[in-house]
Scaffold this active site. Sequence first.
Site, PDB file in Angstrom:
ATOM      1  NE  ARG A   1      -3.890   0.466   8.443  1.00  0.00           N
ATOM      2  CZ  ARG A   1      -3.848  -0.372   7.409  1.00  0.00           C
ATOM      3  NH1 ARG A   1      -3.359   0.041   6.250  1.00  0.00           N
ATOM      4  NH2 ARG A   1      -4.284  -1.609   7.529  1.00  0.00           N
ATOM      5  CE  LYS A   2      -6.857   0.246   3.569  1.00  0.00           C
ATOM      6  NZ  LYS A   2      -6.995  -1.108   2.980  1.00  0.00           N
TER       7      LYS A   2
ATOM      8  N   GLY B   1     -11.947 -12.324  -0.204  1.00  0.00           N
ATOM      9  CA  GLY B   1     -11.300 -13.432   0.478  1.00  0.00           C
ATOM     10  C   GLY B   1     -10.937 -13.151   1.914  1.00  0.00           C
TER      11      GLY B   1
ATOM     12  NE  ARG C   1      -3.467  -3.148  -5.026  1.00  0.00           N
ATOM     13  CZ  ARG C   1      -3.596  -3.149  -3.702  1.00  0.00           C
ATOM     14  NH1 ARG C   1      -3.224  -2.079  -3.010  1.00  0.00           N
ATOM     15  NH2 ARG C   1      -4.097  -4.185  -3.070  1.00  0.00           N
TER      16      ARG C   1
ATOM     17  CB  CYS D   1      -9.533  -5.736  -2.175  1.00  0.00           C
ATOM     18  SG  CYS D   1      -8.200  -5.259  -1.047  1.00  0.00           S
ATOM     19  N   GLY D   2     -12.734  -6.362  -2.807  1.00  0.00           N
ATOM     20  CA  GLY D   2     -13.765  -6.640  -3.799  1.00  0.00           C
ATOM     21  C   GLY D   2     -15.077  -5.932  -3.529  1.00  0.00           C
TER      22      GLY D   2
END
Length: 541
Positions: A180-181, A436, A71, A441-442
Site C-alpha cells: 500500500r502507500k 471530506g 501531485r 488527507c486534511g
Amino acid sequence: MAYEPIWTAHPDKLNKFEFAKLEKDGLDVIRTIIENYASEGFDSITADDMDRFKWAGVYQQKPKDGHFMMRVRINTGIMTSAQAHALADIATLYGRGLVDVTTRQAIQFHWLTVQDLPDIFERLEKVDLYSFEACGDCPRTIVGNPLAGIDPNELVDTKDIVDEVNRFFVLNRDFSNLPRKYKMSISGNTYNNAQAEINDLSFTPATKVIDGEEVIGFHVMVGGGLSAKPHLAQSLDLFVRPDEVLKVSIAVTTIFRDYGYREKRHHARLKFLIADWGPEKFLAKLTEYIGEMPGRGEDKTIGWQAAYFDGVHPQAQQGLNYVGLNVPVGRLDADELHELANLADRYGDGQIRTTMSQNILLSGVPDDQVDELLQAPVLQRLTPQPKHFMSRTVSCTGNEFCNLAIVETKKRAVDVAEYLDQHVELDEKVRIHFIGCPNSCGHKHIADIGLQGSLIKTPEGMVDAFDIAVGGALGPGAQFNKALKGRVRGDQVGPVLAELILFYKENRNADETFYAYVQRVGIPTFQEKLSAILQSSTVAS
C-alpha cells in the site's frame, strides 16, 4: 538483480489489485501514457491502467469526465524559484491557474487531461521535479523540515539526506510494488516540523554518547498513519547516524514490501503489521538486514509547533530571516506563485518552502530588505500576519475534485475561519482541520478541532454535515482527538464552533491552550456542551 516477490507463494492471500500489479508494474504506465494514451485519448485507458495512473502521480478528478489531478513531489518542501515558475506555468497552461499546497508539502494541480501529461512530465523534468510515485503503492513524497539548512532549532540539516533517500527510491522497481502507500518523514527540527508520529517511517533528532563522544543522529519511529483507523508511530530502540538513514530506510521498506499484508487493501498499511508484530519483533527483523546498531540515545524533540511559521523570524545565519506566509487552506493561483518566485529572487535566497500546514515560507531575506518585501502586493492575501482562525485552518481537497469526499471542504473551511475571525476574539490560535472523507488527507485527527464530512437527512433532503472531534496533538504526549456525538449541519459549523471556542475561552486557566483545556476538563465536558448547543434553537439541525 530483481527481488523475489515472496508473497506470491500464497495467491489466495492476495487482493485483486495485487494480481494487476504483478501483471504490469505501476511504473510501466508512465511510458504507456506518453506513447499511447496521450494520443489515443481518455476513452482508450483501461480500468487497470487507470488505477496504475497513480504511479505517475495522477488521479482521476471528480466527476471522472476526463480530467485529472496531479501531485508533484517537493522534497522536504524546498523548491527553487525556477521550479516554482515552472509549476506556475503548468498551472496556467493546463490547470486553469489553480495551485494547491498539500499536507505533505507537495504541489497539486487539477483540470489536467491525459493529452497534457507528456508535456507536463517534460516541463517538470527540465527543472528536476517529478510527479512519479507521488501516489500509488510505493514510497511517496518524503516530508521534512521546511527550514532545513536555516533552522535555529535544527540538530542536523536533513535536506541532503532527504534528497539521497528520494533518489534511491524514485523509479526503483525493487520498491515500486508495496502492499500500500508508504510515507516517510525525515527531520532534524526539535519541534517536530515533519509530523513524525503520522508517518510509516520517521527519523527524528537525537544524540547518543558513543565511545565517550556525543554523536548527533536520529531516533526511528514506524507504523504511523491516519485514515479510518489511525495509528501513532511507535519508537524503535535504535540510534541512527546521518549516513545510515538510507540503509535503515531500505531495510524498513524491504520488510514492509515482503511481509506487509496484501489480502485486504484497507488492511495493508505498515501500521497494521507494526500493531501485530510490536516494535520489538519488528526491530529484531530489521536487525537481520542492518546488523547490530546502537540503542536509543537522548530524544531531542522538545515540543510541537504544528509546522506553523507566521511572520518574520531570524534564521540560523546572522542577519537573514525567513518569512512565514499564510496560504488560506493551501490554495493559491499561478500568478501568485510567479510573484512569490520573483520575491524569492529579489529579496531572498531564491527558494520557496512549503509546509505540512499547507503554507509557504520565503527564506534568506536580509534584515534591511524585510520591510520592503512585506509591502509586496501579493502578501496582502498571502499575508505573514493572518487573522487567528484563518492562520490555523487546514482542509483537504473535498468533493470539488476528490471522488472519495462526501462533502465540499475548501470553501467551507474558509467560510468558517472567516466567521470565527469575525465573531470570536481570542489570543490563542486554535487549529481547525476539515476532511471530506475518512482518509484524512486534511489530518483531522491531530487538530484541536477536527471536522469530518458526512450527510444528514432533513425535510429539504440530504445536506452536508460534519462530525466534530477535539483534543488532538503531536509531539511529546501525542494523541489523536476524540469524536463527539452529534452531527452538525454544514451551514451551522461556524456558529457551533464559535460557541465551543467561547466555552473554552470563558473557562480556561491563564495561558491554557485549547489542547491543554480539553485534557484538563475531559471529553464528557465537551460532549455535554456540544449537546446543549445542538439542542438550542439558534443552531438546531
